[in-house]
Design an enzyme around this catalytic site. Structure first.
Site, short mmCIF file in Angstrom:
data_model
loop_
_atom_site.label_atom_id
_atom_site.label_comp_id
_atom_site.label_asym_id
_atom_site.label_seq_id
_atom_site.Cartn_x
_atom_site.Cartn_y
_atom_site.Cartn_z
N ASP A 1 6.17 -16.72 14.70
CA ASP A 1 7.14 -16.48 15.76
C ASP A 1 6.38 -16.37 17.07
OD1 ASP A 1 9.72 -15.55 16.88
OD2 ASP A 1 10.15 -14.95 14.82
N GLU B 1 14.76 -20.93 19.45
CA GLU B 1 15.99 -20.17 19.26
C GLU B 1 16.88 -20.50 20.46
OE1 GLU B 1 17.50 -15.56 18.72
OE2 GLU B 1 15.88 -16.01 20.12
N HIS C 1 17.45 -12.91 10.34
CA HIS C 1 17.24 -11.48 10.57
C HIS C 1 18.11 -10.92 11.68
CE1 HIS C 1 15.10 -13.48 13.70
NE2 HIS C 1 14.88 -12.34 14.32
N ASP C 2 18.85 -11.78 12.39
CA ASP C 2 19.74 -11.30 13.45
C ASP C 2 21.22 -11.36 13.07
OD1 ASP C 2 17.66 -10.82 15.27
OD2 ASP C 2 17.70 -12.88 16.03
N ASN D 1 0.79 -1.24 0.00
CA ASN D 1 0.00 0.00 0.00
C ASN D 1 0.82 1.28 0.00
OD1 ASN D 1 1.02 -0.25 2.52
ND2 ASN D 1 -0.88 0.19 3.61
N ASP E 1 3.13 2.50 1.98
CA ASP E 1 3.59 3.21 3.19
C ASP E 1 5.05 2.90 3.52
OD1 ASP E 1 3.43 0.66 4.14
OD2 ASP E 1 2.17 1.12 5.88
N ASP F 1 10.98 -17.64 20.15
CA ASP F 1 11.98 -16.61 20.38
C ASP F 1 12.57 -16.70 21.79
OD1 ASP F 1 13.14 -14.02 19.46
OD2 ASP F 1 12.15 -13.31 21.27
C1 GLC Z 1 15.57 -12.92 19.33
C2 GLC Z 1 15.12 -12.36 18.00
C3 GLC Z 1 15.63 -10.97 17.90
C4 GLC Z 1 15.03 -10.15 19.00
C5 GLC Z 1 15.27 -10.78 20.37
C6 GLC Z 1 14.37 -10.20 21.40
O1 GLC Z 1 16.93 -13.03 19.43
O2 GLC Z 1 15.49 -13.19 16.96
O3 GLC Z 1 15.40 -10.39 16.65
O4 GLC Z 1 15.58 -8.87 19.01
O5 GLC Z 1 15.04 -12.16 20.37
O6 GLC Z 1 13.06 -10.66 21.24
CA CA Z 2 2.58 -1.48 3.70
#
Ligand code: GLC
Ligand code: CA
Length: 558
Positions: free
Chosen positions: A102, A256, A330-331, A27, A29, A202
């Site tokens: 997640d 994790e 993503h980390d 959209n 944004d 997580d």
């Molecule tokens: C996990 C996630 C990370 C997040 C952290 C706190 O390590 O992968 O992206 O910042 O937990 O929730």
């Molecule tokens: Ca969007």
């Protein structure tokens, strides 16, 4: 040969991780959203992957991009609505794919109604949902935070400090309180009833705390975070969660595994213990960085020998359980930049070589969206380009102490989590086709060369190589389940291993260096046949012993 492995969809599938904020904005944004993911499903399906894992999509003030949840049963307003979610789930299932969400329950947002109540007074029923240290007991025992120097923040109204292993916007839930656990099992049930196929959990190793908060034994836990991962009731809670809710559905779980040692792993994933299906550790990021002799100018690197040892240890550590393998998420920085080579002359070979590794190791591969086109690190030079709370908090701390911010930024260029969070590169139009607006984080400058549209047209692209490899893996369950034996642990340039099961023998040979290299193979190659090569001309069998830069070969042996 080990006893026969029990077959499961989550062992044979490839997990494709989507960072919703950066995948596709529907959209304008500038923020990716659920409708964007729906629009991308045909693409995801075309990859041959099986399981989509979405980073958090729940209501959140986004202090930590959704890892700070203010309502577990609502969708983040930037991402859409519950109706969008139902539609997404339906479209995922209609394509024969699975959807994993997640689960972030070590902490909530400080804007979650539970915490808003809790911080009002010590008599509030929600006070006991969190961990507190009252002023009467003087200052709280030292606990460092992941995102802040101290994991305690003071709350004036209650005259007490609350615990937050991450930022002060992420107060830790008190799992020792049975009501809290009940709430969590209920919210998990809410999503399972909708029909999701599992959870990635997580920070799950951190949920249990010794609520007397004693001084930490530094001999036992030289790295304090390992203390956090060894709470007294951790395994009781995971077992309880499994019995009470997870086991009632046909779903998968992956934890994790922050701050664990190899010796701890089996206890989470041993099927007899009924806790989790899989756990992923921090092995890849722990593989020490150092200046590699063959890339003296990169200033960054790692030891291939250490990487091999890490995968080998992990393969054993799971015991009767099943490994989860990955090289980025993503980390972490982008896997191509971290473990391969993103220079123009090598990038596509290195990206394919790393794909060959992840898709032929024993274990479920966790593939991070964008790696299949060889996306690289963001290359941000200014603090203003960054969005991650971890980077910003450290930057402010360094600035406050008068330390070297330039040196810090140089390190972040290689290590920051934002390296992996730049928008997905769909095509060479404006903003890589991610958005028609202003993206929430800068698009990688190389998007006009590195994108899906141009790789679709090229049969030799990283993208099409990835697809072929996924299909090969799917057609060969014996490779999924076969045993893993490394052949050349001390070879600093080449990584070779066997995957064996009765009647099948696969050999994988990977050159991790930008130079030609010799494989060290002490096995009979007379019946060998090259099935896969990341070079257009595979060449004959002599290739196996003298590899080109970043060459990858997948070979069947009789
Ligand atoms: C996990 C996630 C990370 C997040 C952290 C706190 O390590 O992968 O992206 O910042 O937990 O929730
Ligand atoms: Ca969007």
């Amino acid at each position: 040969m080990k006893q026969k492995e029990q077959r499961n969809w989550w062992k044979e599938g490839v997990v494709y991780q989507v960072y919703p904020r950066s995948f596709k904005d529907s959209n304008g944004d500038g923020i990716g959203d659920l409708q964007g993911i729906i629009a991308g499903l045909d693409y995801i399906k075309s990859l041959g992957v099986d399981i989509i894992w979405l980073n958090p999509i729940y209501a959140s003030p986004n202090a930590d991009n959704g890892y700070d949840i203010s309502n577990y049963r609502e969708i983040m307003k930037e991402f859409g609505t519950l109706e969008d979610f139902d539609r997404l789930l339906q479209e995922v299932h209609a394509r024969g794919l699975k959807l994993v969400l997640d689960l972030v329950v070590n902490h909530t947002s400080d804007e979650h109604p539970w915490f808003i109540e809790a911080r009002k007074s010590r008599n509030n029923p929600y006070y006991a949902y969190y961990h507190w240290w009252p002023v009467e007991k003087e200052s709280p025992p030292f606990r460092p935070g992941y995102f802040e120097p101290s994991a305690w923040s003071y709350n004036r109204t209650t005259r007490s400090w609350y615990l937050h292993y991450f930022s002060r916007k992420q107060p830790d839930l008190n799992w020792e309180n049975p009501e809290v656990r009940e709430e969590i099992y209920n919210l998990m049930g809410f999503w399972f009833e909708k029909g999701i196929d599992g959870f990635r959990m997580d920070s799950i190793t951190l949920i249990s705390k010794d609520t007397t908060f004693p001084p930490i034994d530094r001999k036992k836990h030289p790295d304090i975070f390992s203390y956090y991962a060894h709470g007294p009731h951790l395994h009781d809670y995971l077992h309880e969660m499994n019995r009470r809710v997870v086991s009632r559905y046909e779903v998968m779980t992956v934890g994790e595994g922050s701050a664990l040692d190899d010796k701890d792993v089996a206890a989470f994933v041993d099927p007899d213990r009924e806790e989790l299906n899989m756990l992923y550790g921090f092995g890849p990021s722990d593989v020490r960085m150092y200046t590699r002799p063959d890339t003296p100018n990169s200033g960054i690197g790692y030891s291939l020998i250490a990487l091999k040892k890490m995968f080998g240890r992990w393969d054993k550590a799971v015991g009767k359980g099943w490994p989860a393998v990955y090289l980025g998420n993503h980390d972490q920085p982008r896997m191509l930049s971290r473990f391969g080579n993103d220079a123009p002359e090598f990038r596509q070979y290195a990206a394919k070589m790393l794909a060959t590794l992840l898709l032929t190791l024993r274990g479920t591969p966790y593939w991070f969206a964008g790696d299949e086109i060889g996306m690289k690190n963001a290359d941000f030079n200014r603090i203003e380009d960054y969005r991650d709370i971890a980077t910003w908090n450290q930057y402010r701390e360094i600035e406050r102490k008068g330390e070297d911010v330039k040196a810090f930024l140089e390190i972040q260029r290689h290590t920051s989590r934002d390296n992996a969070r730049t928008p997905f590169q769909w095509n060479s139009t404006f903003q890589a086709g991610f958005t028609i607006g202003n993206p929430w984080i800068r698009v990688n400058t190389d998007y006009s060369e590195i994108n899906v549209a141009c790789q679709e047209r090229d049969p030799w692209s990283v993208l099409n190589y990835f697809r072929r490899l996924v299909a090969f893996r799917k057609a060969h369950p014996e490779m999924v389940y076969g045993s893993y034996t490394v052949l050349d642990i001390e070879n600093p340039q080449v990584y070779s291993y066997l995957r064996e099961s009765p009647g099948h023998r696969f050999l994988v040979v990977l050159n991790f260096s930008p130079k030609p290299a010799a494989a060290w193979l002490d096995i009979d190659l007379s019946g060998a046949e090259i099935k896969f090569s990341n070079y257009e001309s595979a060449g004959g069998k002599e290739r196996i012993k003298s590899l080109r830069p970043f060459e990858a070969l997948l070979i069947t042996c009789s």
